[in-house]
Design an enzyme around this catalytic site. Structure first.
Site, short mmCIF file in Angstrom:
data_model
loop_
_atom_site.label_atom_id
_atom_site.label_comp_id
_atom_site.label_asym_id
_atom_site.label_seq_id
_atom_site.Cartn_x
_atom_site.Cartn_y
_atom_site.Cartn_z
N ARG A 39 0.83 -1.21 0.00
CA ARG A 39 0.00 0.00 0.00
C ARG A 39 0.86 1.26 0.00
O ARG A 39 0.46 2.28 -0.56
CB ARG A 39 -0.95 -0.02 1.20
N LYS A 210 -17.58 -14.19 3.44
CA LYS A 210 -18.55 -13.21 3.93
C LYS A 210 -19.82 -13.21 3.08
O LYS A 210 -20.05 -12.31 2.28
CB LYS A 210 -17.93 -11.82 3.91
N GLY A 359 -9.89 -8.38 -0.71
CA GLY A 359 -8.66 -8.38 0.06
C GLY A 359 -8.00 -9.75 0.13
O GLY A 359 -6.81 -9.89 -0.18
N GLY A 382 -13.26 -3.86 0.28
CA GLY A 382 -14.61 -3.36 0.55
C GLY A 382 -15.08 -2.37 -0.50
O GLY A 382 -16.23 -2.40 -0.93
#
Ligand code: ADP
Ligand code: MG
Length: 402
Positions: A39, A210, A359, A382
């Site tokens: 990142r 999820k 992710g 997300g």
């Protein structure tokens, strides 16, 4: 969604200006050591452009979540400032505050081309031991204050673009000029290419754990794709909907009805697994293979060999592939085959646009050695998921148009 009209770094004059830059330095830190600096690397094009163009550069980011005063001891950005100096080969002035006289003085002392990083924006979420969420709930006073520290705002943090926080939306609403950084510009460009203007055949791959977060994506994707391959823990909510046995596999009972609904309107576009690699506990053990039904006492932890073959066939010839969520527990040696196979299939495609937005899927692809085989690997799980759902990204929406 179309964000092509948003101002970017190329559209604004930064010379001699105090440029506030929201970056995503939310890197993994273990015992004070950064274990992955992707990142930080991803923010380099924006930071270097600002240095070369003589801006006064004020960087800020969140790091993890802050729920108590104690969290602040282990979640300081000081460690990131050190790493940033290394990556940049240049001094970075770190200010261990999110507001106040010391920060303001340091900003006023900045010379053209100098870089400052201030403390974790989420330190503002806890004040004197009380949870106030000033950053995360976009307290208007905080956004206004941060905006007052600079002349221009640049949002280069894609990872939080799906959230309306003080450090993105709050600042944007209170500053004279705003623009997207180069990373966010590229993210938006690639997501648009993959989802809104796909070359066909367009195949989406959905997996991971999820289910409730992701099942909504299917609704939107069904209007766009030619096929959706469903794997990972998602599988079993659908298998249950079809009346199959799923043993102890991952299930979100309250989504079974929704799964039925999607299957009914999918018109054959949803492709489900036909077999699974199972185990009796959630552990990296020798798999037991089963077909459409997972017997009692077992749980499905990866797609099976017949499904791999099926998915490879569905992916062959695709011109656009969008992937979110591993096909199995790819962290386990014995249950990574499905995820590896999907990576291999995507890597093999000629002239296709292949995108990972998730992710854990991104981490899996990189760890398994497929980093260079995809056209774009998003830096925001997300945010890319929300884009795939067809929902606006407030952090980008708030930026001025050209
Ligand atoms: P992403 O971050 O790519 O969006 P998720 O966060 O939804 O993906 O899910 C990633 C996790 O899903 C991984 O840790 C993986 O171990 C887990 N997973 C994948 N398949 C299964 C399965 N069949 N049962 C339980 N967990 C699974
Ligand atoms: Mg995840």
């Amino acid at each position: 969604m179309n964000y092509n009209n948003k101002k970017t770094l190329k559209d604004i004059e930064v010379n001699g200006k105090k440029v506030l830059v929201r970056v995503d330095f939310n890197v993994p830190v273990k015992e004070g050591v950064i274990t992955d600096d992707n990142r930080i690397q991803a923010a380099m094009p924006t930071i270097k452009h600002l240095i070369e163009n003589d801006a006064k550069i004020i960087l800020f980011s969140h790091l993890s979540r802050i729920k108590t005063e104690e969290d602040k001891a282990t979640k300081s950005l000081a460690v990131v400032a050190k790493k940033l100096e290394e990556v940049l080969g240049k001094t970075v002035k770190f200010v261990p505050q999110t507001r106040g006289a010391e920060l303001e003085a340091a900003i006023n002392e900045l010379k053209n081309g100098e870089v400052l990083l201030f403390e974790n924006t989420r330190f503002e979420d806890v004040k004197n031991g009380e949870v106030v969420k000033a950053e995360s709930k976009n307290d208007p006073e905080l956004g206004k204050y941060w905006a007052s520290l600079g002349d221009v705002f640049v949002n280069d943090a894609f990872g939080t673009a799906h959230r309306a926080h003080a450090s993105n939306v709050g600042i944007s609403e209170n500053i004279a000029e705003s623009a997207l950084g180069f990373l966010v510009e590229k993210e938006v460009e690639n997501l648009g290419k993959g989802i809104d203007a796909p070359e066909r055949p367009f195949v989406a791959i959905l997996g991971g754990a999820k289910v409730s977060d992701k099942i909504g994506v299917i609704d939107h994707l069904l209007t766009k794709v030619d096929k959706i391959l469903v794997g990972g823990g998602m599988t079993f909510t659908f298998m249950k909907a079809l009346g199959h046995e799923i043993g102890n596999s991952l299930l979100e009972e309250d989504k079974v009805e929704l799964a039925k609904e999607y299957l009914a309107k999918a018109n054959g576009k949803i492709i489900l697994p036909v077999d699974a690699a199972c185990a009796s506990t959630f552990a990296d053990v020798e798999p037991t293979f089963c077909g459409l039904d997972v017997p009692e006492g077992l749980m499905g932890l990866d797609i099976g060999p017949k499904t791999i073959e099926l998915f490879q066939k569905e992916l062959a010839g695709a011109k656009t592939v969008v992937w979110n969520g591993p096909m199995g527990v790819s962290e386990f040696e014995n249950f990574k085959a499905g995820t590896v196979a999907v990576c291999e299939s995507a890597a093999k495609l000629d002239n296709a646009f292949t995108l990972i937005g998730g992710g854990d899927s991104a981490a899996a692809a990189i760890k398994l050695g497929f980093k260079d085989d995809f056209s774009w690997i998003s830096t925001g799980g997300g945010a890319s998921l929300q884009y795939m759902e067809g929902k606006a990204l407030p952090g980008i929406e708030a930026i001025q148009s050209k």
